[in-house]
Design an enzyme around this catalytic site. Structure first.
Site, PDB file in Angstrom:
ATOM      1  N   LYS A 138       0.835  -1.188   0.000  1.00 50.91           N
ATOM      2  CA  LYS A 138       0.000   0.000   0.000  1.00 50.91           C
ATOM      3  C   LYS A 138       0.876   1.247   0.000  1.00 50.91           C
ATOM      4  O   LYS A 138       1.974   1.172   0.520  1.00 50.91           O
ATOM      5  CB  LYS A 138      -0.976   0.026   1.176  1.00 50.91           C
ATOM      6  CG  LYS A 138      -0.410  -0.308   2.562  1.00 50.91           C
ATOM      7  CD  LYS A 138       0.701   0.472   3.221  1.00 50.91           C
ATOM      8  CE  LYS A 138       0.684   1.953   3.367  1.00 50.91           C
ATOM      9  NZ  LYS A 138       1.905   2.472   4.071  1.00 50.91           N
ATOM     10  N   TYR A 223      -4.526   4.344   6.062  1.00 48.84           N
ATOM     11  CA  TYR A 223      -5.068   3.390   7.042  1.00 48.84           C
ATOM     12  C   TYR A 223      -6.445   3.841   7.526  1.00 48.84           C
ATOM     13  O   TYR A 223      -7.339   3.032   7.732  1.00 48.84           O
ATOM     14  CB  TYR A 223      -4.112   3.236   8.236  1.00 48.84           C
ATOM     15  CG  TYR A 223      -2.911   2.372   7.914  1.00 48.84           C
ATOM     16  CD1 TYR A 223      -3.001   0.982   7.943  1.00 48.84           C
ATOM     17  CD2 TYR A 223      -1.695   2.937   7.567  1.00 48.84           C
ATOM     18  CE1 TYR A 223      -1.907   0.188   7.639  1.00 48.84           C
ATOM     19  CE2 TYR A 223      -0.592   2.151   7.263  1.00 48.84           C
ATOM     20  CZ  TYR A 223      -0.715   0.771   7.303  1.00 48.84           C
ATOM     21  OH  TYR A 223       0.371  -0.013   6.994  1.00 48.84           O
TER      22      TYR A 223
HETATM   23  P1  NDP Z   1      12.421   1.397   2.192  1.00 51.70           P
HETATM   24  O1  NDP Z   1      12.973   2.701   1.745  1.00 51.70           O
HETATM   25  O2  NDP Z   1      12.889   0.853   3.487  1.00 51.70           O
HETATM   26  O3  NDP Z   1      12.681   0.286   1.085  1.00 51.70           O
HETATM   27  C1  NDP Z   1      12.335   0.472  -0.256  1.00 51.70           C
HETATM   28  C2  NDP Z   1      13.268  -0.359  -1.115  1.00 51.70           C
HETATM   29  O4  NDP Z   1      12.851  -0.191  -2.466  1.00 51.70           O
HETATM   30  C3  NDP Z   1      14.724   0.092  -1.089  1.00 51.70           C
HETATM   31  O5  NDP Z   1      15.455  -0.481  -0.018  1.00 51.70           O
HETATM   32  C4  NDP Z   1      15.223  -0.390  -2.425  1.00 51.70           C
HETATM   33  O6  NDP Z   1      15.566  -1.778  -2.326  1.00 51.70           O
HETATM   34  C5  NDP Z   1      13.992  -0.314  -3.322  1.00 51.70           C
HETATM   35  N1  NDP Z   1      14.045   0.833  -4.265  1.00 51.70           N
HETATM   36  C6  NDP Z   1      13.981   0.729  -5.612  1.00 51.70           C
HETATM   37  N2  NDP Z   1      14.046   1.929  -6.182  1.00 51.70           N
HETATM   38  C7  NDP Z   1      14.176   2.835  -5.174  1.00 51.70           C
HETATM   39  C8  NDP Z   1      14.304   4.244  -5.152  1.00 51.70           C
HETATM   40  N3  NDP Z   1      14.318   4.981  -6.276  1.00 51.70           N
HETATM   41  N4  NDP Z   1      14.419   4.857  -3.948  1.00 51.70           N
HETATM   42  C9  NDP Z   1      14.380   4.145  -2.805  1.00 51.70           C
HETATM   43  N5  NDP Z   1      14.267   2.792  -2.772  1.00 51.70           N
HETATM   44  C10 NDP Z   1      14.165   2.123  -3.952  1.00 51.70           C
HETATM   45  O7  NDP Z   1      10.831   1.564   2.201  1.00 51.70           O
HETATM   46  P2  NDP Z   1       9.786   0.678   2.974  1.00 51.70           P
HETATM   47  O8  NDP Z   1      10.200  -0.721   2.960  1.00 51.70           O
HETATM   48  O9  NDP Z   1       9.481   1.296   4.263  1.00 51.70           O
HETATM   49  O10 NDP Z   1       8.475   0.887   2.050  1.00 51.70           O
HETATM   50  C11 NDP Z   1       8.333   0.207   0.811  1.00 51.70           C
HETATM   51  C12 NDP Z   1       6.845   0.059   0.483  1.00 51.70           C
HETATM   52  O11 NDP Z   1       6.214  -0.687   1.518  1.00 51.70           O
HETATM   53  C13 NDP Z   1       6.068   1.376   0.415  1.00 51.70           C
HETATM   54  O12 NDP Z   1       5.086   1.308  -0.598  1.00 51.70           O
HETATM   55  C14 NDP Z   1       5.408   1.489   1.770  1.00 51.70           C
HETATM   56  O13 NDP Z   1       4.215   2.262   1.764  1.00 51.70           O
HETATM   57  C15 NDP Z   1       5.114   0.040   2.074  1.00 51.70           C
HETATM   58  N6  NDP Z   1       5.061  -0.240   3.516  1.00 51.70           N
HETATM   59  C16 NDP Z   1       3.995  -0.943   4.002  1.00 51.70           C
HETATM   60  C17 NDP Z   1       3.902  -1.216   5.324  1.00 51.70           C
HETATM   61  C18 NDP Z   1       2.767  -2.033   5.850  1.00 51.70           C
HETATM   62  O14 NDP Z   1       2.624  -2.132   7.061  1.00 51.70           O
HETATM   63  N7  NDP Z   1       1.940  -2.625   5.000  1.00 51.70           N
HETATM   64  C19 NDP Z   1       4.909  -0.742   6.289  1.00 51.70           C
HETATM   65  C20 NDP Z   1       6.016  -0.062   5.666  1.00 51.70           C
HETATM   66  C21 NDP Z   1       6.069   0.193   4.329  1.00 51.70           C
HETATM   67  P3  NDP Z   1      16.749  -2.433  -3.193  1.00 51.70           P
HETATM   68  O15 NDP Z   1      17.990  -1.738  -2.732  1.00 51.70           O
HETATM   69  O16 NDP Z   1      16.676  -3.852  -2.841  1.00 51.70           O
HETATM   70  O17 NDP Z   1      16.427  -2.164  -4.639  1.00 51.70           O
END
Ligand code: NDP
Length: 370
Positions: A138, A223
């Site tokens: 989401k 949410y």
């Molecule tokens: P993070 O920043 O921690 O991780 C995102 C990952 O996406 C990065 O580590 C990277 O992984 C990859 N990525 C690819 N392109 C980019 C870019 N241009 N900039 C930054 N990162 C990029 O974010 P979150 O994990 O917190 O959030 C990711 C998604 O999950 C969002 O949509 C968020 O809303 C959702 N989310 C949902 C939650 C829930 O409870 N359902 C809780 C937290 C987040 P790599 O280096 O491997 O490519």
């Protein structure tokens, strides 16, 4: 005992080995029981190995019906780390340039997209074109138009599209929905949703309009948008909204800091909600009807969720939400199971249409009909 309650107790019991996780252990998954499982297992490739992906992956260690089979990442060091942690073979590792080649990989059933919001549209459509079912975090997209395109693309590719709405499987939430449906609160009249936290690092993607699609509303306000629908069990017919911004540098144009919104429903029920990146301790849902009330506080955090009604505390045991979510999503994708609250792409488009309307209402200062 009615069947819904029995279902919830069975679901919870089948996933629990510890009675309650201590607060400091929230990221640790509860293990499944020792009942052998001989059914199909959903083999998932996780895309975007960031903070939430790590939480999902650790929780999936306790799953019997879903397992991590591959990764998609732009960071080679993370791929190596995940290969070691989850025993992922080289042939199931991809980056953002070559993951379309998954079409030739029969060992991956689904891709779980956990990248920044603004990238979901491209990532989901490409995963669908590669013939894989898709689970997307989401908000599924940054507006309803893109969301609908994703739904259409998955339909065309004949794959399922699910959204990481983990609260749709959370036992206390489902118990309140059961009580509401059974008429235990009488005619439901009002919902309040409070969703917010103080966001840190001003350089993170969540404060970048292109990658986030907006601000607090996209990330945490969703949410309350989603919650008012499943708590009231209706679709809103209008919204009004007001935006407040105290820091226009940190929260640039198009990145909302605080929005209050109201919604009206066909039954006459109303909702009043707050979405913010500038206040802490806001994770509360409250529902009141002519005969009773329900409160979840915290309502959507990683848990334990605390719930009570006019009849007393709700006492389901805590299991990592992502463990239950992935077990249930495996059944939805592989066995055609119907969840109590939908988690498909269409469900996400409903939220995105409301978010589009909230932004419009805040901008124009008018009530927007849905
Ligand atoms: P993070 O920043 O921690 O991780 C995102 C990952 O996406 C990065 O580590 C990277 O992984 C990859 N990525 C690819 N392109 C980019 C870019 N241009 N900039 C930054 N990162 C990029 O974010 P979150 O994990 O917190 O959030 C990711 C998604 O999950 C969002 O949509 C968020 O809303 C959702 N989310 C949902 C939650 C829930 O409870 N359902 C809780 C937290 C987040 P790599 O280096 O491997 O490519």
């Amino acid at each position: 005992m009615n069947s819904r309650r029995q279902f919830l107790q069975k679901l919870t019991a089948s996933l629990i080995t510890v009675p309650f996780l201590p607060l400091e252990d929230l990221s640790a998954p509860a293990g499944p029981d020792n009942t052998p499982y001989a059914g199909p297992v959903l083999r998932v490739a996780i895309m975007g190995l960031g903070g939430y992906a790590n939480r999902v992956a650790e929780a999936m260690r306790a799953c019997k019906k879903a397992k991590i089979a591959g990764v998609v990442s732009g960071t080679p060091a993370k791929i190596t780390d995940w290969q070691t942690r989850f025993r992922i073979p080289d042939k199931n590792c991809y980056n953002y340039t070559n993951f379309d080649k998954m079409i030739d990989n029969p060992d991956i059933d689904a891709v779980y997209v956990i990248t920044p919001n603004g990238l979901h549209h491209d990532h989901v459509i490409r995963a669908a074109k590669a013939g894989k079912h898709v689970i997307c975090e989401k908000p599924m997209a940054v507006n309803a138009k893109e969301g609908q395109e994703m739904v259409d693309a998955c339909k065309k590719a004949n794959v399922q599209l699910l959204v990481g709405y983990r609260m749709h499987f959370e036992p206390k939430t489902l118990e309140i929905i059961r009580m509401r449906n059974a008429g235990e609160f009488g005619k439901v009249q009002f919902f309040q949703g409070l969703s917010g936290f103080v966001i840190g690092d001003p350089t993170q993607w969540r404060l970048n309009k292109q990658l986030a699609g907006g601000g607090a509303m996209m990330d945490i306000g969703i949410y309350s948008v989603n919650g008012m629908r499943y708590m009231l069990g209706e679709e809103p017919i209008w919204v009004t909204a007001e935006e407040t911004k105290t820091d226009p540098v940190k929260f640039a144009v198009g990145v909302d800091e605080t929005i209050q919104f109201q919604a009206g429903f066909p039954s006459g029920a109303i909702a009043s909600c707050l979405s913010t990146y500038n206040m802490n301790f806001l994770d509360r849902f409250f529902l009141t009807g002519e005969k009773g009330f329900a409160e979840l506080n915290p309502a959507t955090g990683y848990g334990p969720i605390l719930g009570r009604t006019n009849k007393g505390e709700l006492s389901f045991l805590h299991v990592a939400h992502q463990t239950i979510q992935m077990e249930e999503m495996s059944d939805i994708i592989l066995k055609g199971k119907q969840p109590i609250v939908p988690v498909n792409g269409e469900e996400a488009v409903k939220d995105l249409k409301i978010i589009d309307a909230i932004y419009k209402a805040a901008k124009e200062g008018k009530k927007i009909l849905l």
